[in-house]
Design a protein around this motif. Sequence first.
Motif, PDB file in Angstrom:
ATOM      1  N   TYR A 130      47.127  43.840   0.227  1.00  0.00           N
ATOM      2  CA  TYR A 130      45.778  43.895  -0.070  1.00  0.00           C
ATOM      3  C   TYR A 130      45.574  43.314  -1.602  1.00  0.00           C
ATOM      4  CZ  TYR A 130      46.925  47.973  -2.686  1.00  0.00           C
ATOM      5  OH  TYR A 130      47.333  48.936  -3.772  1.00  0.00           O
ATOM      6  N   ASP A 131      44.330  43.250  -1.929  1.00  0.00           N
ATOM      7  CA  ASP A 131      43.916  42.576  -3.115  1.00  0.00           C
ATOM      8  C   ASP A 131      42.463  42.868  -2.980  1.00  0.00           C
ATOM      9  OD1 ASP A 131      42.700  41.408  -5.118  1.00  0.00           O
ATOM     10  OD2 ASP A 131      43.940  39.399  -5.036  1.00  0.00           O
ATOM     11  N   ASP A 132      41.856  44.134  -3.758  1.00  0.00           N
ATOM     12  CA  ASP A 132      42.211  44.795  -4.883  1.00  0.00           C
ATOM     13  C   ASP A 132      42.406  46.223  -4.151  1.00  0.00           C
ATOM     14  OD1 ASP A 132      42.388  43.043  -7.081  1.00  0.00           O
ATOM     15  OD2 ASP A 132      40.397  42.804  -6.757  1.00  0.00           O
ATOM     16  N   GLY A 133      41.882  46.776  -3.350  1.00  0.00           N
ATOM     17  CA  GLY A 133      41.808  48.226  -2.973  1.00  0.00           C
ATOM     18  C   GLY A 133      41.632  48.320  -1.465  1.00  0.00           C
ATOM     19  N   TYR A 134      41.950  49.379  -0.879  1.00  0.00           N
ATOM     20  CA  TYR A 134      41.980  49.687   0.561  1.00  0.00           C
ATOM     21  C   TYR A 134      41.998  51.288   0.786  1.00  0.00           C
ATOM     22  CZ  TYR A 134      46.700  50.966   1.517  1.00  0.00           C
ATOM     23  OH  TYR A 134      48.035  51.440   1.451  1.00  0.00           O
ATOM     24  N   VAL A 135      41.539  51.662   2.073  1.00  0.00           N
ATOM     25  CA  VAL A 135      41.748  52.786   2.510  1.00  0.00           C
ATOM     26  C   VAL A 135      41.886  52.397   4.030  1.00  0.00           C
ATOM     27  CG1 VAL A 135      40.795  55.325   3.007  1.00  0.00           C
ATOM     28  CG2 VAL A 135      40.106  53.950   0.896  1.00  0.00           C
ATOM     29  N   ALA A 159      36.942  48.055  -6.486  1.00  0.00           N
ATOM     30  CA  ALA A 159      38.154  48.621  -6.481  1.00  0.00           C
ATOM     31  C   ALA A 159      38.347  49.216  -8.108  1.00  0.00           C
ATOM     32  CB  ALA A 159      39.492  47.587  -6.221  1.00  0.00           C
ATOM     33  N   SER A 160      39.217  50.217  -8.244  1.00  0.00           N
ATOM     34  CA  SER A 160      39.540  51.058  -9.530  1.00  0.00           C
ATOM     35  C   SER A 160      40.134  50.328 -10.438  1.00  0.00           C
ATOM     36  CB  SER A 160      39.931  52.432  -9.233  1.00  0.00           C
ATOM     37  OG  SER A 160      41.349  52.184  -8.466  1.00  0.00           O
ATOM     38  N   ALA A 161      40.812  49.325 -10.275  1.00  0.00           N
ATOM     39  CA  ALA A 161      41.701  48.539 -11.182  1.00  0.00           C
ATOM     40  C   ALA A 161      41.771  47.132 -10.914  1.00  0.00           C
ATOM     41  CB  ALA A 161      42.717  49.284 -11.503  1.00  0.00           C
ATOM     42  N   PRO A 162      41.662  46.184 -11.784  1.00  0.00           N
ATOM     43  CA  PRO A 162      41.699  44.931 -11.467  1.00  0.00           C
ATOM     44  C   PRO A 162      43.241  44.440 -11.383  1.00  0.00           C
ATOM     45  CG  PRO A 162      41.570  44.961 -13.655  1.00  0.00           C
ATOM     46  CD  PRO A 162      41.393  46.442 -13.258  1.00  0.00           C
ATOM     47  N   GLY A 163      43.493  43.322 -10.596  1.00  0.00           N
ATOM     48  CA  GLY A 163      44.936  42.439 -10.957  1.00  0.00           C
ATOM     49  C   GLY A 163      45.957  42.893  -9.704  1.00  0.00           C
ATOM     50  N   HIS A 164      45.368  43.871  -8.727  1.00  0.00           N
ATOM     51  CA  HIS A 164      46.452  44.059  -7.527  1.00  0.00           C
ATOM     52  C   HIS A 164      46.419  42.685  -6.843  1.00  0.00           C
ATOM     53  CE1 HIS A 164      48.219  45.388  -3.872  1.00  0.00           C
ATOM     54  NE2 HIS A 164      48.977  46.384  -4.633  1.00  0.00           N
ATOM     55  N   GLU A 165      47.400  41.939  -6.684  1.00  0.00           N
ATOM     56  CA  GLU A 165      47.192  40.957  -6.101  1.00  0.00           C
ATOM     57  C   GLU A 165      48.205  40.998  -4.822  1.00  0.00           C
ATOM     58  OE1 GLU A 165      45.777  38.169  -6.704  1.00  0.00           O
ATOM     59  OE2 GLU A 165      45.059  39.069  -8.614  1.00  0.00           O
ATOM     60  N   ALA A 166      47.908  40.257  -3.478  1.00  0.00           N
ATOM     61  CA  ALA A 166      48.520  40.442  -2.431  1.00  0.00           C
ATOM     62  C   ALA A 166      49.886  39.677  -2.567  1.00  0.00           C
ATOM     63  CB  ALA A 166      47.573  39.709  -1.204  1.00  0.00           C
ATOM     64  N   GLY A 167      50.690  40.078  -1.686  1.00  0.00           N
ATOM     65  CA  GLY A 167      52.142  39.448  -1.445  1.00  0.00           C
ATOM     66  C   GLY A 167      53.311  40.388  -1.352  1.00  0.00           C
ATOM     67  N   THR A 168      52.911  41.776  -1.781  1.00  0.00           N
ATOM     68  CA  THR A 168      53.794  42.721  -1.474  1.00  0.00           C
ATOM     69  C   THR A 168      53.316  43.901  -0.688  1.00  0.00           C
ATOM     70  OG1 THR A 168      55.132  42.316  -3.478  1.00  0.00           O
ATOM     71  CG2 THR A 168      55.391  44.430  -2.655  1.00  0.00           C
ATOM     72  N   PRO A 169      53.454  44.051   0.544  1.00  0.00           N
ATOM     73  CA  PRO A 169      52.773  45.049   1.260  1.00  0.00           C
ATOM     74  C   PRO A 169      53.148  46.536   0.804  1.00  0.00           C
ATOM     75  CG  PRO A 169      53.577  43.210   2.712  1.00  0.00           C
ATOM     76  CD  PRO A 169      54.034  42.938   1.188  1.00  0.00           C
ATOM     77  N   VAL A 170      52.197  47.342   0.998  1.00  0.00           N
ATOM     78  CA  VAL A 170      52.533  48.896   0.733  1.00  0.00           C
ATOM     79  C   VAL A 170      52.678  49.357   2.148  1.00  0.00           C
ATOM     80  CG1 VAL A 170      51.619  50.950  -0.118  1.00  0.00           C
ATOM     81  CG2 VAL A 170      51.161  48.896  -1.231  1.00  0.00           C
ATOM     82  N   VAL A 171      53.945  50.063   2.172  1.00  0.00           N
ATOM     83  CA  VAL A 171      54.381  50.758   3.690  1.00  0.00           C
ATOM     84  C   VAL A 171      54.267  51.935   3.430  1.00  0.00           C
ATOM     85  CG1 VAL A 171      56.362  50.749   5.124  1.00  0.00           C
ATOM     86  CG2 VAL A 171      56.073  48.706   3.869  1.00  0.00           C
ATOM     87  N   LEU A 194      35.547  43.023  -8.399  1.00  0.00           N
ATOM     88  CA  LEU A 194      34.441  42.635  -8.910  1.00  0.00           C
ATOM     89  C   LEU A 194      33.700  41.770  -7.729  1.00  0.00           C
ATOM     90  CD1 LEU A 194      35.116  41.386 -12.600  1.00  0.00           C
ATOM     91  CD2 LEU A 194      34.043  43.362 -12.013  1.00  0.00           C
ATOM     92  N   ILE A 195      32.455  41.736  -7.640  1.00  0.00           N
ATOM     93  CA  ILE A 195      31.827  40.927  -6.475  1.00  0.00           C
ATOM     94  C   ILE A 195      31.990  39.406  -6.910  1.00  0.00           C
ATOM     95  CG2 ILE A 195      29.388  40.719  -7.686  1.00  0.00           C
ATOM     96  CD1 ILE A 195      28.396  41.355  -4.827  1.00  0.00           C
ATOM     97  N   SER A 196      32.082  39.097  -8.122  1.00  0.00           N
ATOM     98  CA  SER A 196      32.490  37.933  -8.659  1.00  0.00           C
ATOM     99  C   SER A 196      33.904  37.163  -8.515  1.00  0.00           C
ATOM    100  CB  SER A 196      31.925  37.645 -10.177  1.00  0.00           C
ATOM    101  OG  SER A 196      32.404  38.296 -10.892  1.00  0.00           O
ATOM    102  N   SER A 197      34.747  38.228  -8.250  1.00  0.00           N
ATOM    103  CA  SER A 197      36.298  37.995  -8.128  1.00  0.00           C
ATOM    104  C   SER A 197      36.610  36.919  -7.233  1.00  0.00           C
ATOM    105  CB  SER A 197      36.958  39.149  -7.362  1.00  0.00           C
ATOM    106  OG  SER A 197      38.249  39.136  -7.249  1.00  0.00           O
ATOM    107  N   SER A 198      37.719  36.132  -7.881  1.00  0.00           N
ATOM    108  CA  SER A 198      38.222  34.940  -7.460  1.00  0.00           C
ATOM    109  C   SER A 198      38.797  34.994  -6.126  1.00  0.00           C
ATOM    110  CB  SER A 198      38.908  34.127  -8.243  1.00  0.00           C
ATOM    111  OG  SER A 198      40.155  34.846  -8.675  1.00  0.00           O
ATOM    112  N   ASP A 199      39.207  36.062  -5.585  1.00  0.00           N
ATOM    113  CA  ASP A 199      40.100  36.180  -4.412  1.00  0.00           C
ATOM    114  C   ASP A 199      39.963  37.748  -3.638  1.00  0.00           C
ATOM    115  OD1 ASP A 199      41.601  37.658  -6.317  1.00  0.00           O
ATOM    116  OD2 ASP A 199      43.432  36.408  -6.102  1.00  0.00           O
ATOM    117  N   PHE A 200      40.375  37.895  -2.508  1.00  0.00           N
ATOM    118  CA  PHE A 200      40.274  38.990  -1.893  1.00  0.00           C
ATOM    119  C   PHE A 200      41.148  39.009  -0.636  1.00  0.00           C
ATOM    120  CE2 PHE A 200      38.581  41.566   1.768  1.00  0.00           C
ATOM    121  CZ  PHE A 200      38.799  43.035   1.171  1.00  0.00           C
ATOM    122  N   SER A 201      41.931  40.008  -0.126  1.00  0.00           N
ATOM    123  CA  SER A 201      42.840  40.045   0.789  1.00  0.00           C
ATOM    124  C   SER A 201      43.067  41.511   1.573  1.00  0.00           C
ATOM    125  CB  SER A 201      44.382  39.759   0.533  1.00  0.00           C
ATOM    126  OG  SER A 201      44.263  38.160   0.219  1.00  0.00           O
TER     127      SER A 201
END
Length: 877
Positions: A130-135, A159-171, A194-201
């Motif tokens: 994911y990038d940047d938050g999920y439930v 999301a409560s914090a920026p910068g969580h980039e996709a690539g390493t799944p949480v198990v 942010l609504i203006s964030s450059s990416d999302f996953s």
Amino acid sequence: MNIMNVVRKSASFAALVVALSGSSSYAADDLPIVEGDTWSYFKGTAEPTTPIGDLLWAQIGFDDSSWDTGPSGFGYSDSDDNTLLTDMEGPPSGSGTPLNGTGYLSVYIRRVFNIDNPGTVTSLTLSVDYDDGYVCYINGTEVARGGVAGTPPAFNVDASAPGHEAGTPVVTSPSVSLLVAGDNVLACQGHNYLISSSDFSLIPELSATELGPLPIVEGDDWRYFVGTQEPTPWANPPTWAQTAFDDTGWLEGPSGFGYGTDCPHGTTIDIRPNVSLYTRRAFSIDDAGAVSSLTLTTDYDDGWVAYLNGVEIARSPGMGGTVGVPPFYNDTTTTGDHECSGASVPNPPEDFDLDIGELLTGKNVLAIQAHNRSTTSSDFTIIATLSAVITVGTPDQPVLVAPSPTGVGGVSVNPTLEVTVSDPDFDLLDVTFYGREDGEVGGENFSIIHFPDTQIYSQSYPAIFEGMTQWIVDNEVPWNIVYAGHQGDIVNVSTTTQWDNVDTALSILETGGIPYGVSPGNHDGAPSSTGLFNTYFGTSRFSGQPYYGGHYGSDNDNNYTLFSGGGMDFIVIALEMVGNSSTPDAAVLAWADDLLTTYSDRRAIVISHYLINLDNSWGTPGLAIYNALKDNPNLFLMLCGHMHGEARRTDTRTGMEDVYTLLGDYQDYTYGGNGRMRILEFSPLNDEIRVYTYSSETGMFDTDADSEFVLPCAMNDGAPFVNLGTVSGVTSGSNAQLTTWSGLTPGAVHEWYVEVTDGTSTTTGPTWTFTTECTVVEDCEDDNPCTDDSCNAGTCEYTNNTEPCNDGDACTETDTCSGGTCSGTAVTCPAGQSCDPAASICLSDPVTVSFQQGTDGYAGAVDTYCDSSTPTTSYGG
């Protein structure tokens, strides 16, 4: 999800059952859920459902057919997304554009999956990239989250914090206790920083580890515990050998077990100075009823006792002790030194035929405690295997070949019906085809009333209670109300004053001619103090009513009523409340079960005070009632109160209609509910039940999703199916074809199915549907000379003409077509004549001819007659 391989006539047997979901935009599939699978998704421009805390969108029964669908992952700009959310990114907040005015911060996704038997699932693994938050939720319960706050997070929370980039799944490992048999749903909400964030996953995956099937062979993994003490406090039957025992704290390894050089050991373990080893292996059976025999084979040194699901099923001859009583952990074998098969003086492996009555569908456990002859013995071995024999006498489900699948047109009015049939025993098969035209058959809409707990009205606001029953009577015609049922807690305290108030209110129904039934709740004295309930609403009150069916025992605590609506007949069984953690008496349940069998031609409703909880789970009495009655195909609805609020659940049964259980209890509302009641409107033509919650005091409907909803319910059964013919002697794995169903109505929907028999067992296939189309003008011939028939793009068209015709009436002429019918003008006959259709001519009108004897008799040779209506005695010679 489960495939069981067992020995069957020297061949392997496999069975796989796939259930379909009716609430999703796609068919429910089995686990695992992997990247690229199709999900339903909702763009987070608003909450997907309200109230937000109920998480309706994440529940099993939620209808997501209006959502978009696409393959996972979801997002943009990271090159890891299969469904691109190109409109998700909005302008920076500093641009003056309001948050979510363009773009959106969140996306909601859900995927339905099928579990045949949750008891066979040993673990779940959820992976979320994911990038940047999920439930994420399973069946509405949160199982994992990262980078976002809120329970649950609102749609416009970032999301409560920026910068969580996709690539390493949480198990994570969700609890398998959340799973239910049949459809389940994995639902996730993803949030951007942010609504203006450059990416999302958002890329979730879910997998399951299941119990292995039979056979159990040497080398399979078992759990084991060295007998330094009892593995669980000594009991008979032993706790450690039962299916519910949690053995995750035990060691695990491949069989066989032991030490010494006589026999091979998959797990070498020297148990000295102890003399026992406890082992167990869980396995799964798809259908215990299909297993005809079980064989346990043991190779051992020196003794053992085996258990199936906690019940002793066999023990070695030298083990000693009392059969049926577990040995203690420090007991040694009582006779000799039994060597395994690899010893210098070997004993061959021994076979034991087991009681298949202990076998369960789903999870089973084979458990063995093995014992040595002494604490100093030089060797020890236990190698156990388990095999099953199954004789499958039931043909497989037929597979559709032709015509086209459900809902697709283009089928000729002279169709070819074709299926592929197979049999696990490779028997020759007879295939019988059945079909019908699916006409619109079904009665008018009608309604029944579901009374929630009225206890506060009976105690403090009797006028509200009277207003409710008066509303029912006044609206009998507009709502076509045919029945009302009270689910208990009729009074708050069982006093004559409160029962007098009830008597006044329910007497209004009797005066108005509304059939009704009552079920006592705990506030009414159930189960042991229902004296006043029976004084006021006992058998004598109802015995003269035509809708009253009868009762169990000597009182009216358990009773049944009968009513009809929409051309259908119903039975309502009312069962008394027995306590929150109690189960109804077995004799009462047997009585109810017999009623459902006796009245198998009536659709069945069960009412009782306590059935389900507010989280849609079963209460103890509700589960017992459902389990006792669920094998009756006419049961489709259960109604209850007791728990303060609203809830509902749907239980799916193989080959039968779903059972809906509805809870409604409004006593916590103002004035004890302010006259709220449930209206269940049945619409046979639409095959649905429309549920409304209405207040007779305010005249208002509650319109939230818990109070107003629609339940699919098959009522429009159509005309009977007709036997179309049988194809005999079909080889397993080949096709059966029927071409004699011909001359069907163009443009009509037709249904058909087949029965496949091997001479002993019969399998009934699903019902398939197709719509006919004309292909040539002859398909549209209606034998009407006054229409010009044509086939246009598969549809028959009929145009009226003005051609000469014959209306079949000989007394009309110049017959001509007009308005699609043939008619002519009446034939004009001369005066005194009329048209005779039989002779096709004009005939003179009949005259009266009277013969009269003269005064001198008939002396002459010529008879005399007069053509006159007034004969005379005078006549001439």
